[in-house]
Design a protein around this motif. Structure first.
Motif, short mmCIF file in Angstrom:
data_model
loop_
_atom_site.label_atom_id
_atom_site.label_comp_id
_atom_site.label_asym_id
_atom_site.label_seq_id
_atom_site.Cartn_x
_atom_site.Cartn_y
_atom_site.Cartn_z
N ALA A 65 98.91 -37.92 15.21
CA ALA A 65 99.14 -37.43 13.85
C ALA A 65 100.49 -37.90 13.33
CB ALA A 65 99.06 -35.90 13.82
N LEU A 66 101.51 -37.84 14.16
CA LEU A 66 102.84 -38.29 13.76
C LEU A 66 102.84 -39.79 13.50
CD1 LEU A 66 105.82 -37.83 13.27
CD2 LEU A 66 106.18 -37.93 15.75
N ALA A 67 102.25 -40.57 14.39
CA ALA A 67 102.20 -42.03 14.22
C ALA A 67 101.44 -42.40 12.94
CB ALA A 67 101.56 -42.68 15.44
N PHE A 68 100.32 -41.74 12.70
CA PHE A 68 99.53 -42.03 11.51
C PHE A 68 100.32 -41.73 10.24
CE2 PHE A 68 96.52 -40.97 8.14
CZ PHE A 68 95.68 -42.07 8.17
N ALA A 69 100.98 -40.57 10.20
CA ALA A 69 101.73 -40.18 9.02
C ALA A 69 102.89 -41.14 8.74
CB ALA A 69 102.26 -38.76 9.19
N ARG A 70 103.53 -41.62 9.78
CA ARG A 70 104.69 -42.49 9.60
C ARG A 70 104.31 -43.94 9.32
NH1 ARG A 70 109.85 -40.46 11.12
NH2 ARG A 70 110.51 -42.33 10.03
N LEU A 71 103.14 -44.41 9.79
CA LEU A 71 102.85 -45.84 9.77
C LEU A 71 101.66 -46.27 8.91
CD1 LEU A 71 103.41 -46.50 13.58
CD2 LEU A 71 104.99 -47.01 11.70
N GLN A 72 100.81 -45.38 8.55
CA GLN A 72 99.59 -45.74 7.82
C GLN A 72 99.96 -46.25 6.42
OE1 GLN A 72 97.88 -44.13 5.03
NE2 GLN A 72 96.19 -45.53 5.25
N GLY A 73 99.31 -47.34 6.05
CA GLY A 73 99.45 -47.85 4.69
C GLY A 73 100.63 -48.78 4.46
N LEU A 74 101.41 -49.08 5.49
CA LEU A 74 102.54 -49.98 5.31
C LEU A 74 102.06 -51.43 5.26
CD1 LEU A 74 105.07 -48.32 7.78
CD2 LEU A 74 104.86 -47.99 5.30
N GLU A 75 102.77 -52.26 4.51
CA GLU A 75 102.33 -53.63 4.29
C GLU A 75 102.89 -54.62 5.30
OE1 GLU A 75 103.11 -54.55 0.21
OE2 GLU A 75 101.70 -53.04 -0.50
N ARG A 76 103.78 -54.17 6.19
CA ARG A 76 104.27 -55.03 7.25
C ARG A 76 104.37 -54.20 8.52
NH1 ARG A 76 110.62 -56.18 6.17
NH2 ARG A 76 111.28 -54.04 5.94
N GLU A 77 104.45 -54.89 9.66
CA GLU A 77 104.50 -54.17 10.93
C GLU A 77 105.82 -53.42 11.07
OE1 GLU A 77 103.33 -55.78 14.66
OE2 GLU A 77 101.49 -56.65 13.85
N PHE A 97 112.20 -51.15 14.61
CA PHE A 97 112.08 -52.58 14.32
C PHE A 97 111.11 -52.78 13.16
CE2 PHE A 97 112.77 -51.99 18.88
CZ PHE A 97 114.00 -52.63 19.02
N LEU A 98 111.47 -53.67 12.25
CA LEU A 98 110.62 -54.01 11.10
C LEU A 98 110.21 -55.46 11.25
CD1 LEU A 98 112.79 -52.42 8.29
CD2 LEU A 98 110.88 -51.39 9.52
N GLY A 99 108.94 -55.73 10.95
CA GLY A 99 108.43 -57.08 11.13
C GLY A 99 107.84 -57.66 9.87
N THR A 100 106.90 -58.58 10.08
CA THR A 100 106.21 -59.25 8.98
C THR A 100 104.80 -58.66 8.87
OG1 THR A 100 105.35 -60.99 10.42
CG2 THR A 100 107.53 -61.36 9.43
N ILE A 101 103.93 -59.36 8.18
CA ILE A 101 102.57 -58.84 8.03
C ILE A 101 101.76 -58.91 9.32
CG2 ILE A 101 102.41 -59.29 5.56
CD1 ILE A 101 100.73 -61.79 6.26
N ASP A 102 102.22 -59.72 10.29
CA ASP A 102 101.41 -59.84 11.51
C ASP A 102 102.22 -59.87 12.81
OD1 ASP A 102 102.53 -62.33 11.26
OD2 ASP A 102 100.64 -63.43 11.39
N SER A 103 103.51 -59.55 12.75
CA SER A 103 104.28 -59.50 13.99
C SER A 103 105.55 -58.68 13.79
CB SER A 103 104.65 -60.90 14.47
OG SER A 103 105.58 -61.49 13.59
N CYS A 104 106.13 -58.29 14.92
CA CYS A 104 107.36 -57.51 14.88
C CYS A 104 108.12 -57.77 16.18
CB CYS A 104 107.03 -56.01 14.75
SG CYS A 104 108.46 -54.96 14.56
#
Length: 181
Positions: A65-77, A97-104
């Motif tokens: 639940a915590l992971a989903f709330a924090r990460l769902q819908g973001l446009e980059r990894e 860490f912040l990444g690109t659309i397909d890697s981090c």
């Protein structure tokens, strides 16, 4: 307005939702209707993942639940690190860490440093796949193994690595459940 700032988790006391609502009230005369509406939507979204230090992760469902709330819908990894004490209470929960659309790019040394800084006993990792498909890549499995090995030297247990897909709360893959941790 009294609230406490925690260096690891942000605003405590009022929480993020209350702070945003307070700011909206203070500046309401200068905001357009669209800006007020956008601010209130942001406050509602923020309230979904406010974590107060010492909240416990008591089950895999809590972690998901915590992971989903924090990460769902973001446009980059985005790579989320949840550091826990011996009773699985949250000591730190932030994107590291912040990444690109397909890697981090993930650096075990930085994770280890933060774990030692907050005296963590365990950690849960989570990251999103903006493509919407939560299947772990070879790179996901490899970095998880590197993190497990690095943190094992410090007696910090890796409990799970969750990969969040798009849309539904059940669109999450657990590497622990797959026997990869």
């Amino acid at each position: 307005m009294a609230f406490a700032i925690d260096p690891h988790l942000g605003v405590l006391g009022y929480g993020v939702i209350m702070l945003l609502q307070e700011l909206a009230q203070l500046n309401v005369a200068r905001l357009t209707v669209e800006e007020r509406w956008a601010l209130m939507r942001a406050a509602e979204k923020a309230s979904e993942y406010v974590v107060i230090r010492r909240d416990a992760i008591n089950s895999p469902k809590d972690a998901r639940a915590l992971a989903f709330a924090r990460l769902q819908g973001l446009e980059r990894e985005v790579f989320l690190v949840i550091l826990l004490n011996t009773q699985n209470q949250v000591l730190y929960c932030e994107p590291m860490f912040l990444g690109t659309i397909d890697s981090c790019a993930v650096h075990p040394r930085e994770v280890a440093t933060k774990a030692m800084e907050v005296n963590a006993a365990a950690v849960i990792f989570a990251h999103n796949h903006p493509s919407g498909h939560p299947e772990p890549s070879a790179a996901d499995i490899a970095i998880t193994k590197r993190l497990v090995e690095a943190l094992k030297l410090l007696d910090v247990r890796v409990l799970d690595h969750l990969i969040v897909g798009e849309g539904r709360r059940d669109n999450i893959v657990s590497l622990a459940e797959r026997g990869l941790i």
